[in-house]
Write a protein that holds these residues in place. Structure first.
Motif, PDB file in Angstrom:
ATOM      1  N   SER A  52      31.187 -15.549 -17.665  1.00 48.64           N
ATOM      2  CA  SER A  52      31.474 -14.992 -16.344  1.00 48.64           C
ATOM      3  C   SER A  52      30.181 -14.820 -15.551  1.00 48.64           C
ATOM      4  O   SER A  52      30.108 -15.196 -14.374  1.00 48.64           O
ATOM      5  N   HIS A  53      29.169 -14.280 -16.191  1.00 47.61           N
ATOM      6  CA  HIS A  53      27.866 -14.092 -15.544  1.00 47.61           C
ATOM      7  C   HIS A  53      27.293 -15.439 -15.094  1.00 47.61           C
ATOM      8  O   HIS A  53      26.815 -15.573 -13.965  1.00 47.61           O
ATOM      9  N   LEU A  54      27.376 -16.415 -15.971  1.00 47.27           N
ATOM     10  CA  LEU A  54      26.882 -17.757 -15.658  1.00 47.27           C
ATOM     11  C   LEU A  54      27.618 -18.338 -14.467  1.00 47.27           C
ATOM     12  O   LEU A  54      27.003 -18.859 -13.520  1.00 47.27           O
ATOM     13  N   ARG A  55      28.938 -18.226 -14.439  1.00 45.47           N
ATOM     14  CA  ARG A  55      29.716 -18.828 -13.343  1.00 45.47           C
ATOM     15  C   ARG A  55      29.431 -18.146 -12.010  1.00 45.47           C
ATOM     16  O   ARG A  55      29.214 -18.830 -10.999  1.00 45.47           O
ATOM     17  N   ALA A  56      29.420 -16.829 -11.974  1.00 44.24           N
ATOM     18  CA  ALA A  56      29.117 -16.129 -10.723  1.00 44.24           C
ATOM     19  C   ALA A  56      27.713 -16.493 -10.241  1.00 44.24           C
ATOM     20  O   ALA A  56      27.494 -16.723  -9.044  1.00 44.24           O
ATOM     21  N   SER A  57      26.779 -16.579 -11.163  1.00 39.23           N
ATOM     22  CA  SER A  57      25.393 -16.882 -10.799  1.00 39.23           C
ATOM     23  C   SER A  57      25.243 -18.312 -10.295  1.00 39.23           C
ATOM     24  O   SER A  57      24.420 -18.571  -9.404  1.00 39.23           O
ATOM     25  N   GLN A  58      26.037 -19.234 -10.836  1.00 43.81           N
ATOM     26  CA  GLN A  58      26.039 -20.605 -10.308  1.00 43.81           C
ATOM     27  C   GLN A  58      26.524 -20.600  -8.864  1.00 43.81           C
ATOM     28  O   GLN A  58      25.927 -21.238  -7.996  1.00 43.81           O
ATOM     29  N   ILE A  59      27.611 -19.904  -8.613  1.00 43.48           N
ATOM     30  CA  ILE A  59      28.175 -19.840  -7.265  1.00 43.48           C
ATOM     31  C   ILE A  59      27.148 -19.279  -6.285  1.00 43.48           C
ATOM     32  O   ILE A  59      27.002 -19.780  -5.173  1.00 43.48           O
ATOM     33  N   ASN A  60      26.416 -18.259  -6.714  1.00 40.58           N
ATOM     34  CA  ASN A  60      25.472 -17.575  -5.839  1.00 40.58           C
ATOM     35  C   ASN A  60      24.081 -18.205  -5.821  1.00 40.58           C
ATOM     36  O   ASN A  60      23.219 -17.753  -5.079  1.00 40.58           O
ATOM     37  N   GLY A  61      23.865 -19.235  -6.615  1.00 37.57           N
ATOM     38  CA  GLY A  61      22.578 -19.917  -6.619  1.00 37.57           C
ATOM     39  C   GLY A  61      21.430 -19.053  -7.122  1.00 37.57           C
ATOM     40  O   GLY A  61      20.324 -19.136  -6.599  1.00 37.57           O
ATOM     41  N   CYS A  62      21.688 -18.256  -8.131  1.00 40.04           N
ATOM     42  CA  CYS A  62      20.665 -17.365  -8.683  1.00 40.04           C
ATOM     43  C   CYS A  62      20.071 -17.981  -9.945  1.00 40.04           C
ATOM     44  O   CYS A  62      20.649 -17.878 -11.031  1.00 40.04           O
ATOM     45  N   GLY A  63      18.924 -18.623  -9.793  1.00 44.18           N
ATOM     46  CA  GLY A  63      18.280 -19.320 -10.914  1.00 44.18           C
ATOM     47  C   GLY A  63      18.044 -18.464 -12.140  1.00 44.18           C
ATOM     48  O   GLY A  63      18.402 -18.854 -13.252  1.00 44.18           O
ATOM     49  N   PRO A  64      17.428 -17.273 -12.008  1.00 44.44           N
ATOM     50  CA  PRO A  64      17.187 -16.466 -13.205  1.00 44.44           C
ATOM     51  C   PRO A  64      18.479 -16.064 -13.912  1.00 44.44           C
ATOM     52  O   PRO A  64      18.532 -16.034 -15.143  1.00 44.44           O
ATOM     53  N   CYS A  65      19.524 -15.785 -13.147  1.00 46.90           N
ATOM     54  CA  CYS A  65      20.789 -15.371 -13.756  1.00 46.90           C
ATOM     55  C   CYS A  65      21.545 -16.551 -14.356  1.00 46.90           C
ATOM     56  O   CYS A  65      22.238 -16.393 -15.358  1.00 46.90           O
ATOM     57  N   VAL A  66      21.411 -17.735 -13.776  1.00 46.48           N
ATOM     58  CA  VAL A  66      22.001 -18.928 -14.393  1.00 46.48           C
ATOM     59  C   VAL A  66      21.319 -19.171 -15.739  1.00 46.48           C
ATOM     60  O   VAL A  66      21.983 -19.368 -16.758  1.00 46.48           O
ATOM     61  N   ALA A  67      20.003 -19.139 -15.745  1.00 45.19           N
ATOM     62  CA  ALA A  67      19.273 -19.358 -16.998  1.00 45.19           C
ATOM     63  C   ALA A  67      19.622 -18.281 -18.019  1.00 45.19           C
ATOM     64  O   ALA A  67      19.890 -18.578 -19.187  1.00 45.19           O
ATOM     65  N   GLY A  68      19.650 -17.034 -17.576  1.00 47.58           N
ATOM     66  CA  GLY A  68      19.979 -15.945 -18.484  1.00 47.58           C
ATOM     67  C   GLY A  68      21.409 -16.016 -18.982  1.00 47.58           C
ATOM     68  O   GLY A  68      21.680 -15.767 -20.157  1.00 47.58           O
ATOM     69  N   GLY A  69      22.341 -16.360 -18.099  1.00 51.50           N
ATOM     70  CA  GLY A  69      23.742 -16.480 -18.501  1.00 51.50           C
ATOM     71  C   GLY A  69      23.947 -17.590 -19.509  1.00 51.50           C
ATOM     72  O   GLY A  69      24.692 -17.429 -20.478  1.00 51.50           O
ATOM     73  N   ALA A  70      23.286 -18.728 -19.311  1.00 51.45           N
ATOM     74  CA  ALA A  70      23.396 -19.839 -20.264  1.00 51.45           C
ATOM     75  C   ALA A  70      22.829 -19.426 -21.622  1.00 51.45           C
ATOM     76  O   ALA A  70      23.436 -19.685 -22.664  1.00 51.45           O
ATOM     77  N   HIS A  71      21.687 -18.766 -21.607  1.00 52.64           N
ATOM     78  CA  HIS A  71      21.057 -18.302 -22.849  1.00 52.64           C
ATOM     79  C   HIS A  71      21.955 -17.306 -23.575  1.00 52.64           C
ATOM     80  O   HIS A  71      22.193 -17.432 -24.781  1.00 52.64           O
ATOM     81  N   GLN A  72      22.478 -16.327 -22.820  1.00 52.88           N
ATOM     82  CA  GLN A  72      23.349 -15.324 -23.432  1.00 52.88           C
ATOM     83  C   GLN A  72      24.647 -15.941 -23.958  1.00 52.88           C
ATOM     84  O   GLN A  72      25.126 -15.556 -25.016  1.00 52.88           O
ATOM     85  N   ALA A  73      25.205 -16.884 -23.214  1.00 56.44           N
ATOM     86  CA  ALA A  73      26.435 -17.536 -23.670  1.00 56.44           C
ATOM     87  C   ALA A  73      26.197 -18.228 -25.009  1.00 56.44           C
ATOM     88  O   ALA A  73      27.013 -18.111 -25.930  1.00 56.44           O
ATOM     89  N   ARG A  74      25.086 -18.937 -25.126  1.00 61.18           N
ATOM     90  CA  ARG A  74      24.762 -19.593 -26.400  1.00 61.18           C
ATOM     91  C   ARG A  74      24.567 -18.555 -27.507  1.00 61.18           C
ATOM     92  O   ARG A  74      25.034 -18.745 -28.634  1.00 61.18           O
ATOM     93  N   GLN A  75      23.887 -17.468 -27.195  1.00 59.48           N
ATOM     94  CA  GLN A  75      23.668 -16.408 -28.194  1.00 59.48           C
ATOM     95  C   GLN A  75      24.979 -15.817 -28.685  1.00 59.48           C
ATOM     96  O   GLN A  75      25.076 -15.388 -29.825  1.00 59.48           O
ATOM     97  N   HIS A  76      25.979 -15.778 -27.814  1.00 56.24           N
ATOM     98  CA  HIS A  76      27.276 -15.194 -28.170  1.00 56.24           C
ATOM     99  C   HIS A  76      28.276 -16.235 -28.679  1.00 56.24           C
ATOM    100  O   HIS A  76      29.465 -15.943 -28.779  1.00 56.24           O
ATOM    101  N   GLY A  77      27.808 -17.443 -28.963  1.00 61.82           N
ATOM    102  CA  GLY A  77      28.668 -18.431 -29.594  1.00 61.82           C
ATOM    103  C   GLY A  77      29.312 -19.457 -28.693  1.00 61.82           C
ATOM    104  O   GLY A  77      30.150 -20.235 -29.163  1.00 61.82           O
ATOM    105  N   ALA A  78      28.961 -19.507 -27.428  1.00 58.45           N
ATOM    106  CA  ALA A  78      29.511 -20.550 -26.558  1.00 58.45           C
ATOM    107  C   ALA A  78      28.978 -21.905 -27.017  1.00 58.45           C
ATOM    108  O   ALA A  78      27.819 -22.032 -27.420  1.00 58.45           O
TER     109      ALA A  78
END
Length: 151
Positions: free
Chosen positions: A40-66
């Motif tokens: 969810s964080h990754l998707r909202a951040s993609q929509i809003n064009g927030c680079g740090p949050c896209v990177a962080g969301g992708a990292h967190q998603a992988r950490q949580h098993g995505a």
């Protein structure tokens, strides 16, 4: 690449960052799956064009098993087979809440009803707060041109 205009405003006002982090902690303790929150964080951040949050969301998603497929395809989640019904409901709600101004009825009953089938009220509250806090961070990072990978 553009350069940062100023530090993140919440960093400049530590009480503000503490308040934002308190909401984040409350959401984390509400029992919603961490992978779902990260997607969810990754998707909202993609929509809003927030680079740090896209990177962080992708990292967190992988950490949580995505899976890599999920992380790479979250922007096209409707067109892929890699998301559960619960994840799809959360992503649809994330997009609607992030794009409130795009429709006269930003979160139609049909969308809400699907989310309510997957989440109880406490979980929906956590998910809505999570989407709101993600959008808050996006709206602090994007205008000040915060850069991904600088934390």
């Amino acid at each position: 690449m553009s350069t940062e205009r100023m530090p993140n405003p919440a960093v400049l006002l530590p009480d503000a960052m503490e308040a934002l982090m308190a909401v984040t902690r409350a959401v984390a303790g509400a029992g919603v799956d961490g992978k779902l929150l990260a997607l969810s964080h990754l998707r909202a951040s993609q929509i809003n064009g927030c680079g740090p949050c896209v990177a962080g969301g992708a990292h967190q998603a992988r950490q949580h098993g995505a899976t890599a497929d999920q992380v790479h395809a979250v922007a096209a989640w409707r067109e892929t087979p890699w998301f559960s019904g619960e994840e799809r409901a959360a992503l649809a709600l994330t997009e609607a809440v992030t794009r409130l101004a795009d429709q006269s009825d930003p979160v139609p009953d049909q969308l809400w009803d699907v989310a309510a089938k997957h989440f109880d009220q406490k979980e929906l509250a956590a998910l809505l707060l999570h989407i709101a806090i993600t959008n808050a961070f996006n709206r602090l990072n994007a205008p000040t041109r915060q850069q991904a990978g600088t934390w």
